[in-house]
Design an enzyme around this catalytic site. Sequence first.
Site, PDB file in Angstrom:
ATOM      1  N   ARG A  16       0.828  -1.211   0.000  1.00 60.21           N
ATOM      2  CA  ARG A  16       0.000   0.000   0.000  1.00 60.21           C
ATOM      3  C   ARG A  16       0.865   1.266   0.000  1.00 60.21           C
ATOM      4  O   ARG A  16       1.012   1.944  -1.013  1.00 60.21           O
ATOM      5  CB  ARG A  16      -0.949  -0.017   1.216  1.00 60.21           C
ATOM      6  CG  ARG A  16      -2.149   0.917   1.091  1.00 60.21           C
ATOM      7  CD  ARG A  16      -1.862   2.394   1.322  1.00 60.21           C
ATOM      8  NE  ARG A  16      -1.327   2.685   2.644  1.00 60.21           N
ATOM      9  CZ  ARG A  16      -0.938   3.893   3.018  1.00 60.21           C
ATOM     10  NH1 ARG A  16      -0.987   4.914   2.168  1.00 60.21           N
ATOM     11  NH2 ARG A  16      -0.436   4.097   4.225  1.00 60.21           N
ATOM     12  N   ASP A  17       1.493   1.563   1.111  1.00 63.14           N
ATOM     13  CA  ASP A  17       2.282   2.800   1.221  1.00 63.14           C
ATOM     14  C   ASP A  17       3.462   2.787   0.254  1.00 63.14           C
ATOM     15  O   ASP A  17       3.867   3.822  -0.267  1.00 63.14           O
ATOM     16  CB  ASP A  17       2.777   2.960   2.668  1.00 63.14           C
ATOM     17  CG  ASP A  17       3.178   4.386   2.989  1.00 63.14           C
ATOM     18  OD1 ASP A  17       2.737   5.311   2.282  1.00 63.14           O
ATOM     19  OD2 ASP A  17       3.943   4.591   3.949  1.00 63.14           O
ATOM     20  N   HIS A 208       6.587   4.510  12.533  1.00 60.19           N
ATOM     21  CA  HIS A 208       6.558   4.458  11.062  1.00 60.19           C
ATOM     22  C   HIS A 208       7.598   5.472  10.576  1.00 60.19           C
ATOM     23  O   HIS A 208       7.331   6.669  10.550  1.00 60.19           O
ATOM     24  CB  HIS A 208       5.144   4.835  10.581  1.00 60.19           C
ATOM     25  CG  HIS A 208       4.976   4.822   9.091  1.00 60.19           C
ATOM     26  ND1 HIS A 208       4.159   3.925   8.442  1.00 60.19           N
ATOM     27  CD2 HIS A 208       5.507   5.600   8.117  1.00 60.19           C
ATOM     28  CE1 HIS A 208       4.193   4.162   7.138  1.00 60.19           C
ATOM     29  NE2 HIS A 208       5.011   5.178   6.910  1.00 60.19           N
ATOM     30  N   HIS A 210      10.359   6.978   7.844  1.00 60.26           N
ATOM     31  CA  HIS A 210      10.883   7.087   6.480  1.00 60.26           C
ATOM     32  C   HIS A 210      12.383   7.352   6.576  1.00 60.26           C
ATOM     33  O   HIS A 210      12.868   7.879   7.586  1.00 60.26           O
ATOM     34  CB  HIS A 210      10.159   8.194   5.724  1.00 60.26           C
ATOM     35  CG  HIS A 210       8.799   7.787   5.251  1.00 60.26           C
ATOM     36  ND1 HIS A 210       8.360   7.983   3.962  1.00 60.26           N
ATOM     37  CD2 HIS A 210       7.775   7.162   5.901  1.00 60.26           C
ATOM     38  CE1 HIS A 210       7.124   7.509   3.846  1.00 60.26           C
ATOM     39  NE2 HIS A 210       6.755   7.008   5.008  1.00 60.26           N
ATOM     40  N   CYS A 241       9.419   9.491  -1.219  1.00 55.37           N
ATOM     41  CA  CYS A 241       8.884  10.541  -0.364  1.00 55.37           C
ATOM     42  C   CYS A 241       8.442  11.700  -1.255  1.00 55.37           C
ATOM     43  O   CYS A 241       9.283  12.309  -1.923  1.00 55.37           O
ATOM     44  CB  CYS A 241       9.945  11.015   0.632  1.00 55.37           C
ATOM     45  SG  CYS A 241       9.343  12.337   1.680  1.00 55.37           S
ATOM     46  N   ASN A 250       9.880   4.752   2.738  1.00 51.46           N
ATOM     47  CA  ASN A 250       9.837   3.863   3.900  1.00 51.46           C
ATOM     48  C   ASN A 250      11.146   3.122   4.128  1.00 51.46           C
ATOM     49  O   ASN A 250      11.831   2.758   3.183  1.00 51.46           O
ATOM     50  CB  ASN A 250       8.740   2.808   3.686  1.00 51.46           C
ATOM     51  CG  ASN A 250       7.369   3.421   3.567  1.00 51.46           C
ATOM     52  OD1 ASN A 250       6.819   3.911   4.530  1.00 51.46           O
ATOM     53  ND2 ASN A 250       6.816   3.400   2.357  1.00 51.46           N
TER      54      ASN A 250
END
Length: 303
Positions: A16-17, A208, A210, A241, A250
Site C-alpha cells: 500500500r504505502d 513508522h 521514512h 517521499c 519507507n
Amino acid sequence: MNNLPQHVKIVEVGPRDGLQNEKEAVSARVKIELVDRLSRAGFMNIEAASFVSPKWVPQMATSAEVMAGIERRPGTLYSALTPNMQGFEAALAAGAGEVVIFGSASEAFSHKNINCSIAESIARFEPVARAAREHGLRLRGSVSCAFGCPYQGEVPLEAVADVVGRMRDLGCDEIDIADTIGVSTPRKTQAVMQTAARAFALERISGHFHDTYGQALANIYASLEVGVAIFHSSVAGLGGCPYARGATGNVATEDVLYLLDGLGIQTGVDLQQVVDAGAFISAQLGRKGASRVGNALLAKHAG
C-alpha cells in the site's frame, strides 16, 4: 540491551504505502503475488489496500481486486486505508480485518493536504470508527508529520499528544507515530514516543519511519530503547517521499529484520523470503531494490 523488547511486530506496508507513489501502473496480479509472498514470509499484519478515490491515488484503484485475489494466511491481519465511509464500506466488502484512519500532528500539513484543521479531520473519522466497532473490525490510527512537517518545520510535542489523545478517544486499537518526511533523529524520536505514550498505551504504539535522511534504523533502535515494539516497514524500501525530490521513502523491511535478528529480537518473519519478495517486486518495477541488506544478500547468493 536487556531492556529491549523480546518480540517485535512488523507491519509490512509495501503493497500500500510502498506502491501508491509508483507512476507506472502495477497490475492487480503483481500486487496479489507480492502480498501472497509476504504472507508466506510470516508477517502478522500486511497493509494490502487503500480505498481512497482513484482520482487521487490511481495506483490503488485495483484494491478490491487485490483483496479478492490474495491467499489469506490464518493469523495474518490484512489492513486497508479508509478515509471516509465510502472507503470503509469498500474495505468491509473486501474483507479487510483492520481499517486505517489518518490525521496529522501538523496544522499546516492538514490544511495543505486535506483542506481542513486537525480537529475537523478527526471529526470526519467518527462515523468510520463507529462503523468499525459495530462490525468488529480492528481500527488503527496514523499520525503523520509527528516529527516534522514540510510546511511548518518543527511540530510541538503537545500537538502529537493532542492528536494521539483524539485517536484514542475514537477507539483506535493501535496508533502509528509517523516520520512522514524522515527528518527525525534518535533523541527527538524518544521524546516524541514518550510523549505519545503519555496519551496512549505504549504497547499499542507503532513507529513508522521514512529513511529520507538515513536515520530510520537509528530511530527504530531509539524507539526500542523506550519500549516501542511495533514498527512499519516496506519490502525493498518501496515508496518514494513526495516532499523531498529523489529521496527514499519507507525504511526497508529487510534492513529492519537484519537489525532485529542481530539484537536477538523475535519477529516470526523469514528474512530470506522477504529478500526474495523484494527481488520479485523490484524486477516487476524494472529497478534495483532500495534495501541494502536485500541487495547484499542477493549479491552474496549470486556469487
